[in-house]
Scaffold this active site. Structure first.
Site, PDB file in Angstrom:
ATOM      1  N   SER A  91       0.801  -1.224   0.000  1.00 38.75           N
ATOM      2  CA  SER A  91       0.000   0.000   0.000  1.00 38.75           C
ATOM      3  C   SER A  91       0.836   1.278   0.000  1.00 38.75           C
ATOM      4  O   SER A  91       0.366   2.301  -0.473  1.00 38.75           O
ATOM      5  CB  SER A  91      -0.963   0.002   1.183  1.00 38.75           C
ATOM      6  OG  SER A  91      -0.271  -0.175   2.400  1.00 38.75           O
ATOM      7  N   HIS A 143      -5.246  -3.365  -2.612  1.00 36.98           N
ATOM      8  CA  HIS A 143      -4.929  -2.438  -3.710  1.00 36.98           C
ATOM      9  C   HIS A 143      -4.868  -3.137  -5.069  1.00 36.98           C
ATOM     10  O   HIS A 143      -4.679  -2.476  -6.091  1.00 36.98           O
ATOM     11  CB  HIS A 143      -3.600  -1.728  -3.442  1.00 36.98           C
ATOM     12  CG  HIS A 143      -3.696  -0.739  -2.328  1.00 36.98           C
ATOM     13  ND1 HIS A 143      -4.143   0.541  -2.501  1.00 36.98           N
ATOM     14  CD2 HIS A 143      -3.447  -0.863  -1.005  1.00 36.98           C
ATOM     15  CE1 HIS A 143      -4.140   1.175  -1.353  1.00 36.98           C
ATOM     16  NE2 HIS A 143      -3.714   0.346  -0.416  1.00 36.98           N
ATOM     17  N   LYS A 189     -11.401   0.685  -1.994  1.00 42.22           N
ATOM     18  CA  LYS A 189     -10.386   1.305  -2.848  1.00 42.22           C
ATOM     19  C   LYS A 189     -10.908   1.351  -4.290  1.00 42.22           C
ATOM     20  O   LYS A 189     -11.796   2.127  -4.577  1.00 42.22           O
ATOM     21  CB  LYS A 189      -9.066   0.586  -2.651  1.00 42.22           C
ATOM     22  CG  LYS A 189      -8.496   1.065  -1.309  1.00 42.22           C
ATOM     23  CD  LYS A 189      -7.544   0.196  -0.609  1.00 42.22           C
ATOM     24  CE  LYS A 189      -7.221   0.865   0.735  1.00 42.22           C
ATOM     25  NZ  LYS A 189      -6.701  -0.046   1.722  1.00 42.22           N
TER      26      LYS A 189
HETATM   27  C1  LIG Z   1      -6.554  -0.169   3.129  1.00 44.29           C
HETATM   28  C2  LIG Z   1      -6.009  -1.478   3.465  1.00 44.29           C
HETATM   29  C3  LIG Z   1      -6.621  -2.294   4.421  1.00 44.29           C
HETATM   30  C4  LIG Z   1      -7.740  -1.820   5.279  1.00 44.29           C
HETATM   31  O1  LIG Z   1      -8.930  -1.765   4.579  1.00 44.29           O
HETATM   32  P1  LIG Z   1     -10.092  -0.792   5.074  1.00 44.29           P
HETATM   33  O2  LIG Z   1     -11.284  -1.270   4.355  1.00 44.29           O
HETATM   34  O3  LIG Z   1      -9.670   0.586   4.703  1.00 44.29           O
HETATM   35  O4  LIG Z   1     -10.202  -0.979   6.558  1.00 44.29           O
HETATM   36  C5  LIG Z   1      -6.125  -3.572   4.607  1.00 44.29           C
HETATM   37  N1  LIG Z   1      -5.061  -4.014   3.933  1.00 44.29           N
HETATM   38  C6  LIG Z   1      -4.420  -3.247   3.024  1.00 44.29           C
HETATM   39  C7  LIG Z   1      -3.244  -3.792   2.294  1.00 44.29           C
HETATM   40  C8  LIG Z   1      -4.872  -1.955   2.769  1.00 44.29           C
HETATM   41  O5  LIG Z   1      -4.231  -1.184   1.893  1.00 44.29           O
END
Ligand SMILES: *Cc1c(COP(=O)(O)O)cnc(C)c1O
Length: 386
Positions: free
Chosen positions: A175, A203, A234
């Site tokens: 991320s 992602h 995302k």
């Molecule tokens: C954003 C993210 C999360 C968390 O997800 P949310 O739905 O925002 O709580 C978990 N793992 C990774 C790799 C992320 O980038």
């Protein structure tokens, strides 16, 4: 006392503050009354503001109300939840899927359900914080291996006592660095050593692979891994997360994943919008084409200017700066020129790797990207970065 710690953070320039976006989170947003180009959102395909997603959310709200009213196991399971889970399973080519209210909740529920004390977890150093927290909650012994270092992982696997329950944990697309886990090697190692592999494709989902099914599709490994997790907040533009895998795993999680059991079901509007987002991945593939064109244009532009970046191959483009104060200066200079790309500092990233983390979406215009590159050039020259 927290007041003392607060003061320390302030002195170390590590205190964070919230930034208010006063408009729809499109490619241009209003911050403190000014219109600026947003280079900070994970809304890679622009779906968060897509009219069809909005309409799906409104229709579901009219039919089913705003709140789910209870946890999924009590009385919170509504038709949009079931439809979304069936669609996710079809999309991922697995038997079943389970939706959580967020990726954070999915990871802190899934990992302790998979492994407990007595087990061994081997996690990449740059794994997302929610994975690390899930590992800690599980009570298993947690060992960290260097970022993408399969040699070190091999050594750790070979050294453990024979037959010990082992889970390898990694992001698919990292991320903060935008690079990929070496999944072909990780799958091989897991198979050879009788370990399981958990991929967090937050992602990758909607972005990687010819159909946007994620990092496993990108590597042609979908048939090799029986389960994985990903998020909906995302590229899919909504919120929540899923675990996709065999029906037996999903049935097991329904009864054991504490963040699923003891948390109110996601709103029906969110589930319905996510379902529509999956449709749009199929019906509007041009969004992915534009995303990759924009990503390449922006990445090449930054490289040509002489900026230092990571091994990114995704729409996450970090500009490495090092010193946290200098990263903040860079973000300020960019904002002054109408570009919002945030400085990322420890503890989100390792020491001495403070950076600007810019993200590109399908909806940025080439004019906007030109403006952004010009702003990076001016700011980078002023700070002697290029
Ligand atoms: C954003 C993210 C999360 C968390 O997800 P949310 O739905 O925002 O709580 C978990 N793992 C990774 C790799 C992320 O980038």
């Amino acid at each position: 006392m927290f007041e003392e710690r607060l003061h320390q953070l302030e002195e170390q320039h590590l205190l964070r503050r919230l930034l208010l976006i006063e408009s729809e989170p499109g490619t241009v947003v209003t911050i403190e009354g000014r219109r600026v180009i947003l280079m900070a959102s994970n809304n890679y395909l622009g779906l968060a503001t897509h009219p069809k997603l909005k309409q799906a959310a409104v229709s579901a709200t009219e039919r089913f109300g705003v709140g789910s009213g209870a946890s999924r196991l009590v009385s919170g399971t509504l038709p949009p939840h079931e439809e979304l889970e069936m669609a996710l399973a079809r999309f991922k080519g697995v038997e079943a899927a389970l939706v959580f209210s967020s990726g954070y909740l999915a990871n802190i529920g899934l990992i302790p359900a998979l492994i407990g004390s007595g087990g061994l977890i081997l996690a990449d150093r740059l794994c997302h914080a929610s994975l690390i927290d899930g590992c800690r909650l599980s009570g298993a012994n947690l060992r960290i291996f260097r970022h993408r270092d399969t040699d070190q992982l091999r050594t750790l696997l070979a050294r453990r006592s024979a037959g010990r329950d082992t889970l390898i944990v990694t992001d698919g697309v990292f991320s903060m660095d935008g690079d990929l886990a070496p999944l072909p090697e990780l799958v091989e190692l897991a198979d050879r050593h009788g370990a399981r592999l958990l991929v967090d494709d937050a992602h990758g989902t909607g972005v990687m692979g010819p159909q946007g099914r994620g990092t496993l599709e990108h590597f042609g490994l979908e048939s090799r891994l029986s389960f994985h997790m990903g998020t909906l907040g995302k590229a899919l533009g909504t919120s929540g997360a899923y675990v996709a895998g065999p029906a037996s795993l999903i049935r097991y999680l329904v009864s054991t994943a504490r963040s699923f059991l003891f948390s109110t079901a996601p709103p029906p509007a969110t589930a319905a919008a996510s379902l529509t987002a999956l449709d749009i991945l199929r019906s509007e593939p041009d969004r992915r084409t534009r995303l990759w064109e924009n990503r390449d244009r922006f990445y090449k532009g930054l490289k040509a200017l002489g900026f230092r970046t990571t091994d990114t191959v995704s729409p996450i483009i970090p500009v490495l700066i090092g010193d946290p104060d200098k990263a903040l200066d860079m973000a300020r200079l960019l904002l002054k020129q109408g570009v919002y790309a945030p400085a990322i500092r420890p503890p989100t990233v390792p020491k001495a790797t403070s950076r600007i983390r810019a993200t590109v979406t399908s909806e940025h215009t080439s004019e906007q990207l030109k403006t952004v590159l010009a702003a990076f050039q001016t700011a980078g020259q002023e700070l002697d970065l290029i």
